[in-house]
Design a protein around this motif. Sequence first.
Motif, PDB file in Angstrom:
ATOM      1  N   ILE A   7       0.878  -1.168   0.000  1.00 12.16           N
ATOM      2  CA  ILE A   7       0.000   0.000   0.000  1.00 12.16           C
ATOM      3  C   ILE A   7       0.916   1.219   0.000  1.00 12.16           C
ATOM      4  O   ILE A   7       1.396   1.657   1.041  1.00 12.16           O
ATOM      5  N   LEU A   8       1.172   1.720  -1.198  1.00 12.31           N
ATOM      6  CA  LEU A   8       2.161   2.779  -1.401  1.00 12.31           C
ATOM      7  C   LEU A   8       1.501   4.131  -1.630  1.00 12.31           C
ATOM      8  O   LEU A   8       0.507   4.219  -2.355  1.00 12.31           O
ATOM      9  N   PRO A   9       2.040   5.188  -1.044  1.00 18.12           N
ATOM     10  CA  PRO A   9       1.519   6.530  -1.320  1.00 18.12           C
ATOM     11  C   PRO A   9       1.594   6.823  -2.820  1.00 18.12           C
ATOM     12  O   PRO A   9       2.561   6.483  -3.480  1.00 18.12           O
ATOM     13  N   GLY A  10       0.540   7.393  -3.353  1.00 18.06           N
ATOM     14  CA  GLY A  10       0.526   7.758  -4.762  1.00 18.06           C
ATOM     15  C   GLY A  10      -0.086   6.703  -5.671  1.00 18.06           C
ATOM     16  O   GLY A  10      -0.692   7.031  -6.671  1.00 18.06           O
ATOM     17  N   SER A  11       0.075   5.426  -5.343  1.00 13.13           N
ATOM     18  CA  SER A  11      -0.512   4.384  -6.197  1.00 13.13           C
ATOM     19  C   SER A  11      -1.610   3.620  -5.471  1.00 13.13           C
ATOM     20  O   SER A  11      -2.504   3.074  -6.092  1.00 13.13           O
ATOM     21  N   SER A  12      -1.538   3.565  -4.167  1.00  8.89           N
ATOM     22  CA  SER A  12      -2.537   2.901  -3.331  1.00  8.89           C
ATOM     23  C   SER A  12      -2.815   3.814  -2.147  1.00  8.89           C
ATOM     24  O   SER A  12      -2.005   4.650  -1.801  1.00  8.89           O
ATOM     25  N   SER A  13      -3.966   3.639  -1.557  1.00  7.41           N
ATOM     26  CA  SER A  13      -4.281   4.431  -0.375  1.00  7.41           C
ATOM     27  C   SER A  13      -5.473   3.822   0.315  1.00  7.41           C
ATOM     28  O   SER A  13      -5.932   2.745  -0.046  1.00  7.41           O
ATOM     29  N   GLU A  14      -5.989   4.554   1.278  1.00  7.04           N
ATOM     30  CA  GLU A  14      -7.203   4.089   1.920  1.00  7.04           C
ATOM     31  C   GLU A  14      -8.410   4.205   0.995  1.00  7.04           C
ATOM     32  O   GLU A  14      -9.473   3.712   1.311  1.00  7.04           O
ATOM     33  N   HIS A  15      -8.256   4.826  -0.179  1.00  5.42           N
ATOM     34  CA  HIS A  15      -9.373   5.009  -1.111  1.00  5.42           C
ATOM     35  C   HIS A  15      -9.351   4.057  -2.299  1.00  5.42           C
ATOM     36  O   HIS A  15     -10.378   3.820  -2.915  1.00  5.42           O
ATOM     37  N   VAL A  16      -8.187   3.514  -2.647  1.00  3.53           N
ATOM     38  CA  VAL A  16      -8.085   2.656  -3.829  1.00  3.53           C
ATOM     39  C   VAL A  16      -6.906   1.692  -3.678  1.00  3.53           C
ATOM     40  O   VAL A  16      -5.883   2.045  -3.111  1.00  3.53           O
ATOM     41  N   LEU A  17      -7.091   0.454  -4.167  1.00  5.75           N
ATOM     42  CA  LEU A  17      -5.998  -0.516  -4.191  1.00  5.75           C
ATOM     43  C   LEU A  17      -5.986  -1.170  -5.569  1.00  5.75           C
ATOM     44  O   LEU A  17      -6.933  -1.879  -5.927  1.00  5.75           O
TER      45      LEU A  17
ATOM     46  N   SER B  10     -17.351 -10.371   5.914  1.00  2.28           N
ATOM     47  CA  SER B  10     -17.119 -10.258   4.473  1.00  2.28           C
ATOM     48  C   SER B  10     -17.478  -8.836   4.051  1.00  2.28           C
ATOM     49  O   SER B  10     -18.450  -8.267   4.535  1.00  2.28           O
ATOM     50  N   TRP B  11     -16.674  -8.300   3.133  1.00  4.38           N
ATOM     51  CA  TRP B  11     -16.852  -6.924   2.677  1.00  4.38           C
ATOM     52  C   TRP B  11     -17.086  -6.919   1.175  1.00  4.38           C
ATOM     53  O   TRP B  11     -16.319  -7.530   0.432  1.00  4.38           O
ATOM     54  N   LYS B  12     -18.117  -6.227   0.713  1.00  5.78           N
ATOM     55  CA  LYS B  12     -18.328  -6.037  -0.724  1.00  5.78           C
ATOM     56  C   LYS B  12     -17.612  -4.755  -1.123  1.00  5.78           C
ATOM     57  O   LYS B  12     -17.857  -3.693  -0.554  1.00  5.78           O
ATOM     58  N   VAL B  13     -16.705  -4.900  -2.088  1.00  8.96           N
ATOM     59  CA  VAL B  13     -15.907  -3.768  -2.544  1.00  8.96           C
ATOM     60  C   VAL B  13     -16.027  -3.672  -4.054  1.00  8.96           C
ATOM     61  O   VAL B  13     -15.875  -4.671  -4.763  1.00  8.96           O
TER      62      VAL B  13
ATOM     63  N   PHE C 186      -9.846  -2.786 -12.585  1.00 12.60           N
ATOM     64  CA  PHE C 186      -8.872  -3.568 -11.820  1.00 12.60           C
ATOM     65  C   PHE C 186      -8.353  -2.835 -10.586  1.00 12.60           C
ATOM     66  O   PHE C 186      -7.229  -3.029 -10.157  1.00 12.60           O
ATOM     67  N   LYS C 187      -9.183  -1.980 -10.000  1.00  9.86           N
ATOM     68  CA  LYS C 187      -8.828  -1.299  -8.751  1.00  9.86           C
ATOM     69  C   LYS C 187      -9.982  -1.486  -7.776  1.00  9.86           C
ATOM     70  O   LYS C 187     -11.140  -1.326  -8.131  1.00  9.86           O
ATOM     71  N   LEU C 188      -9.651  -1.817  -6.513  1.00 11.82           N
ATOM     72  CA  LEU C 188     -10.661  -1.876  -5.465  1.00 11.82           C
ATOM     73  C   LEU C 188     -10.966  -0.436  -5.058  1.00 11.82           C
ATOM     74  O   LEU C 188     -10.059   0.314  -4.707  1.00 11.82           O
ATOM     75  N   THR C 189     -12.242  -0.040  -5.140  1.00 12.14           N
ATOM     76  CA  THR C 189     -12.602   1.360  -4.897  1.00 12.14           C
ATOM     77  C   THR C 189     -13.674   1.460  -3.807  1.00 12.14           C
ATOM     78  O   THR C 189     -13.353   1.324  -2.640  1.00 12.14           O
ATOM     79  N   GLU C 190     -14.923   1.672  -4.185  1.00 15.28           N
ATOM     80  CA  GLU C 190     -16.004   1.884  -3.214  1.00 15.28           C
ATOM     81  C   GLU C 190     -16.076   0.711  -2.240  1.00 15.28           C
ATOM     82  O   GLU C 190     -16.182  -0.430  -2.647  1.00 15.28           O
ATOM     83  N   GLY C 191     -15.998   1.004  -0.975  1.00 12.92           N
ATOM     84  CA  GLY C 191     -15.992  -0.027   0.056  1.00 12.92           C
ATOM     85  C   GLY C 191     -14.591  -0.341   0.556  1.00 12.92           C
ATOM     86  O   GLY C 191     -14.411  -0.863   1.657  1.00 12.92           O
ATOM     87  N   TRP C 192     -13.571  -0.039  -0.246  1.00 10.82           N
ATOM     88  CA  TRP C 192     -12.188  -0.286   0.159  1.00 10.82           C
ATOM     89  C   TRP C 192     -11.823   0.559   1.382  1.00 10.82           C
ATOM     90  O   TRP C 192     -11.151   0.087   2.297  1.00 10.82           O
ATOM     91  N   ALA C 193     -12.286   1.817   1.425  1.00 13.45           N
ATOM     92  CA  ALA C 193     -11.945   2.699   2.544  1.00 13.45           C
ATOM     93  C   ALA C 193     -12.451   2.120   3.869  1.00 13.45           C
ATOM     94  O   ALA C 193     -11.741   2.156   4.879  1.00 13.45           O
ATOM     95  N   ALA C 194     -13.656   1.556   3.872  1.00  9.08           N
ATOM     96  CA  ALA C 194     -14.205   0.962   5.097  1.00  9.08           C
ATOM     97  C   ALA C 194     -13.388  -0.260   5.510  1.00  9.08           C
ATOM     98  O   ALA C 194     -13.084  -0.447   6.695  1.00  9.08           O
ATOM     99  N   PHE C 195     -13.005  -1.101   4.538  1.00 11.97           N
ATOM    100  CA  PHE C 195     -12.175  -2.271   4.819  1.00 11.97           C
ATOM    101  C   PHE C 195     -10.817  -1.826   5.363  1.00 11.97           C
ATOM    102  O   PHE C 195     -10.327  -2.356   6.355  1.00 11.97           O
ATOM    103  N   PHE C 196     -10.223  -0.840   4.705  1.00 15.37           N
ATOM    104  CA  PHE C 196      -8.920  -0.289   5.088  1.00 15.37           C
ATOM    105  C   PHE C 196      -8.946   0.188   6.538  1.00 15.37           C
ATOM    106  O   PHE C 196      -8.083  -0.153   7.345  1.00 15.37           O
ATOM    107  N   LYS C 197      -9.976   0.968   6.878  1.00 15.82           N
ATOM    108  CA  LYS C 197     -10.092   1.533   8.225  1.00 15.82           C
ATOM    109  C   LYS C 197     -10.373   0.446   9.268  1.00 15.82           C
ATOM    110  O   LYS C 197      -9.768   0.435  10.336  1.00 15.82           O
ATOM    111  N   ALA C 198     -11.282  -0.483   8.956  1.00 10.55           N
ATOM    112  CA  ALA C 198     -11.648  -1.525   9.917  1.00 10.55           C
ATOM    113  C   ALA C 198     -10.481  -2.429  10.278  1.00 10.55           C
ATOM    114  O   ALA C 198     -10.435  -2.994  11.362  1.00 10.55           O
TER     115      ALA C 198
END
Length: 103
Positions: free
Chosen positions: A17-27, A56-59, A64-76
């Motif tokens: 999870i790298l700054p600029g390419s990945s974040s709490e908003h997208v993987l 289980s989390w629906k994202v 090819f990027k995990l987006t909506e729902g990823w932030a909740a998974f990331f934080k949890a």
Amino acid sequence: MERTESSSYKPHFFQPILPGSSSEHVLPIPKAFQRDYLVNGEDSNGIAILKSPLKSWKVKLNDFKLTEGWAAFFKAHDLIEYPLPKLIPDHESKMHYGEQMGV
């Protein structure tokens, strides 16, 4: 990453999870995993299911990027950006992912 016929093998990838390419908003899902396990781009969009000990989390998967729902998974899961990547999804079946936590 090569396909294997063994029923016990679960394809997975390691994605820092790298700054600029990945974040709490997208993987982003790595290119090699896309090529070897996601069929001709048909799996580039849709819903991925991430399984963890919590639930289980629906994202949403967009291009090819995990987006909506990823932030909740990331934080949890108290994930953080580099230098301590922690997420290692297991591809259990089409669009279903489990996860292993590492340091």
